[in-house]
Design an enzyme around this catalytic site. Structure first.
Site, mmCIF file in Angstrom:
data_model
loop_
_atom_site.group_PDB
_atom_site.id
_atom_site.type_symbol
_atom_site.label_atom_id
_atom_site.label_comp_id
_atom_site.label_asym_id
_atom_site.label_seq_id
_atom_site.Cartn_x
_atom_site.Cartn_y
_atom_site.Cartn_z
ATOM 1 N N GLU A 91 0.821 -0.923 0.233
ATOM 2 C CA GLU A 91 0.140 0.422 0.024
ATOM 3 C C GLU A 91 0.973 1.376 0.184
ATOM 4 O O GLU A 91 1.845 1.860 1.206
ATOM 5 C CB GLU A 91 -0.401 -0.028 1.224
ATOM 6 C CG GLU A 91 -1.813 1.313 1.301
ATOM 7 C CD GLU A 91 -1.975 1.447 3.005
ATOM 8 O OE1 GLU A 91 -2.930 2.139 3.571
ATOM 9 O OE2 GLU A 91 -2.582 0.246 3.846
ATOM 10 N N ASP A 148 -1.098 -1.049 5.735
ATOM 11 C CA ASP A 148 -0.878 -0.495 6.730
ATOM 12 C C ASP A 148 -2.023 -1.344 8.485
ATOM 13 O O ASP A 148 -2.933 -1.887 7.332
ATOM 14 C CB ASP A 148 -1.281 0.829 7.278
ATOM 15 C CG ASP A 148 -0.634 1.673 6.643
ATOM 16 O OD1 ASP A 148 0.358 1.477 6.058
ATOM 17 O OD2 ASP A 148 -0.604 3.170 5.843
ATOM 18 N N ASP A 198 -8.427 1.895 7.284
ATOM 19 C CA ASP A 198 -7.926 1.174 6.149
ATOM 20 C C ASP A 198 -7.090 0.965 5.097
ATOM 21 O O ASP A 198 -7.503 -0.229 4.101
ATOM 22 C CB ASP A 198 -6.991 3.212 5.295
ATOM 23 C CG ASP A 198 -8.370 4.246 4.798
ATOM 24 O OD1 ASP A 198 -9.514 3.593 5.059
ATOM 25 O OD2 ASP A 198 -7.350 5.322 5.266
#
Length: 658
Positions: free
Chosen positions: A438, A517, A521
């Site tokens: 990401e 993470d 999200d």
């Protein structure tokens, strides 16, 4: 040479180790229950309940009670016939003791007792007994309560009468052995509940009550009752509840062909995915097999014949200038197939693919006849299905053109490799892995920190396309999705294969690792990527190639004496308890909270999340396909309320393990 022969001559009968009774199970437990982790632990419950389900399938049991007790044991009680207690003629001991202490002993081998039975390993309750520190069996028969207790599979005393009763059935209570199940002996209510719900749907009319007597933080206990009067009809509605139905009818089939009981329930929805869940003797055949082949053949042939013979529909197809393929008939289809086979032969990667060839023809005949009748009797619904099929064919052709367009831009084999990919130098796929990372920042750290010989990095900018809610050709127009597909070497529509069938013969990496993470999200991105693989490339999950990396949440240190990465809040608290006496004074103990992968330097990222020797990977599996499908449909679908409830309930965990 003579010296070698002398050494070998010491190899005699005394070197041959014979494991008696259930010792073999204790010596090699994974051979019998799959593994000794959480999955294997819960398999003990399934094996015990399977005996009661077999009684239900034979027509003798209507109620099963499963209880998780406060002391960590589990009790399973049914109202079946009760295990026989009379003397076994050959072994001269009670039949109950034989069933409980001898491998491969039971009524399932006598086809007069059970026509079909569940249980994938065929080792039954004796295996549960072997892997428990203690087990208590009680049989209610002939107005009496018969009892025997065991320790690690060995009977403590002969079967004895301990009371009188009006009940009928069997009660089993077992305490898992912590020396076998070293990771955990704690049963999870949700895992057991999923399987009990599934069994209730697959066995119409049976009632299964699950009770958890372990009080929660507020002192409350849990209880649920699972009962499905309409069996698979209710199951297919349950699976499809987060989708918009094309029409409200369930196409339902219950029959017997060539001595094989066949039950099928089908619904159509407005989505673009095929969701077929197949079972043999209550076992979830996640890799499909001959019954699934028969179903698909019948569906394609019957619908194609109907479309060709119906003038208005055949004109539509002609006007659209399309040729309809098998996969077009399955778009937006949700189905549950459940068959019973006397002697199932399993094969495949996870031994959950049915190999009995005679089943294909039986299922094909049953589904073909019933579907043909339904289409003739329901012209309005038949027209809706055919319209959906024509739309699917149009989208499939558009998807092929989109793929071909990408390949023309990249003339290299398979469409070339994306410019963002930092590939590894090793060319042996079995030794290589790719991280889907990401963000560009974390991608940069990962590129610097990795082992360049075996580890490849593909940075992903933002959230990838939600493939749950788009037509096929839109997926191949998405740059981020195509980057993933091209990087890992998956191809579609190869050598005349089904356009929607992912070919992974040229997979470039053994491990595909999602690295995001450790926040909500990141969890959402995990889910989007897992949905892509689950819907478009399920073989990658089935064959064990997809993983989720687990970055740490904290770096904790105490003066200059101790430094530790903590992956959970509990680990952080344990560090504080150990070095600060349970108090984080903010002076001697320092806690750094990682808000994202980008906050770690390359060395830290390697040390915590990428180094094969120290990292923590979660393997994504499709153990419970119906449950995984349900979660994806709910999280990615149109229905807002259940999604909000799920996120509120699970936000603290910040990950979804499929």
């Amino acid at each position: 040479m003579a010296e070698d022969i002398t050494k070998e001559s010491n190899y005699s009968a005394s070197n041959i180790q014979v494991l008696e009774g259930l010792e073999a199970v204790r010596k090699r437990p994974a051979m019998y229950i799959g593994d000794t982790g959480e999955k294997g632990l819960h398999h003990l419950v399934n094996e015990t309940v399977d005996n009661s389900i077999d009684e239900a399938m034979a027509g003798y049991c209507t109620h099963i009670e499963v209880t998780i007790n406060e002391d960590g044991s589990v009790t399973v009680q049914d109202n079946g016939r009760g295990i026989p207690v009379d003397e076994h003629k050959k072994l001269h001991k009670s039949a109950l003791e034989v069933v409980m202490t001898v491998l491969h002993a039971g009524g399932k081998f006598d086809k007069g007792s059970y026509k079909v039975s569940g249980g994938l390993h065929g080792v039954g309750v004796s295996c549960v007994n072997a892997l428990s520190t203690r087990m208590l069996s009680q049989v209610f028969r002939d107005g009496k309560v018969y009892q025997q207790e065991y320790e690690k599979g060995k009977a403590l005393y002969p079967v004895k009468v301990v009371g009188e009763t009006q009940l009928r059935g069997t009660r089993q209570q077992f305490w898992p052995d912590p020396t076998i199940f070293t990771a955990t002996t704690e049963f999870k209510y949700d895992i057991i509940a999923k399987r009990m719900r599934e069994l209730a749907y697959l066995n119409a009319g049976i009632t299964i009550t699950l009770t958890d007597l372990r009080p929660d933080e507020e002192g409350n206990t849990k209880q649920e009752t699972f009962h499905a009067k309409d069996g698979l009809k209710e199951f297919v509605r349950y699976i499809d509840r987060h989708r918009t139905h094309l029409f409200d009818d369930v196409i339902y089939i219950k029959t017997e062909k060539q001595g094989i009981p066949i039950e099928v329930a089908v619904m159509y929805n407005t989505d673009y995915n095929e969701n077929i869940h197949s079972y043999v003797n209550n076992i979830n055949t996640i890799e499909g097999g001959s019954h699934l082949t028969g179903f698909r053949m019948a569906l394609t042939r019957t619908l194609k014949a109907y479309a060709d013979n119906e003038p208005t529909i055949s004109k539509q197809i002609e006007k659209a200038k399309i040729e309809i393929a098998g996969e077009d008939f399955r778009e937006g289809l949700t189905a549950v197939i459940s068959i019973k086979v006397a002697e199932p032969q399993f094969e495949g990667q996870t031994k959950t693919k049915l190999g009995n060839t005679e089943v294909t023809g039986a299922v094909q005949q049953a589904v073909g006849e019933a579907l043909n009748y339904y289409l003739e009797e329901h012209p309005k619904e038949a027209k809706l299905i055919c319209d959906k099929v024509i739309l699917a064919a149009t989208a499939r052709i558009a998807a092929r053109k989109a793929r071909e367009s990408v390949q023309r831009k990249n003339p290299m084999t398979g469409g070339g490799l994306p410019g963002k990919l930092a590939d590894c130098s090793n060319k042996d796929p079995k030794e290589c892995e790719i991280f889907l990372v990401e963000g560009d920042s974390a991608g940069g750290s990962a590129k610097q920190g990795r082992d360049r010989y075996t580890q490849a990095i593909l940075p992903l900018r933002g959230k990838i396309l939600n493939v749950e809610k788009v037509m096929w050709h839109k997926v191949f127009e998405s740059e981020s999705v195509m980057n993933i597909i091209q990087s890992i070497g998956v191809r579609f529509g190869v050598d005349g294969e089904d356009d929607k069938e992912a070919n992974i013969d040229k997979l470039r990496y053994d491990k595909i690792i999602i690295m995001t993470d450790a926040d909500v999200d990141g969890s959402h991105i995990d889910t989007l990527i897992m949905t892509l693989f689950y819907r478009f490339m399920p073989k990658i999950i089935q064959e064990g190639h997809l993983y989720i990396a687990t970055p740490p949440l904290y770096l904790c240190s105490y003066k200059n004496q101790a430094r530790e990465y903590c992956y959970t809040e509990q680990q952080r608290q344990a560090f504080i308890d150990k070095w600060g006496g349970g108090v984080d004074d903010g002076k001697n103990i320092h806690t750094q909270r990682y808000k994202g992968l980008g906050e770690m330097n390359p060395e830290q990222l390697w040390e915590t999340t990428m180094n094969p020797a120290t990292r923590l990977l979660k393997q994504v599996t499709i153990e419970n396909a119906a449950e995984a499908d349900d979660i994806f449909s709910m999280l990615m679908g149109d229905d807002v309320e259940p999604r909000r409830e799920f996120i509120e309930k699970n936000a603290t965990y910040a990950n979804i393990d499929a």
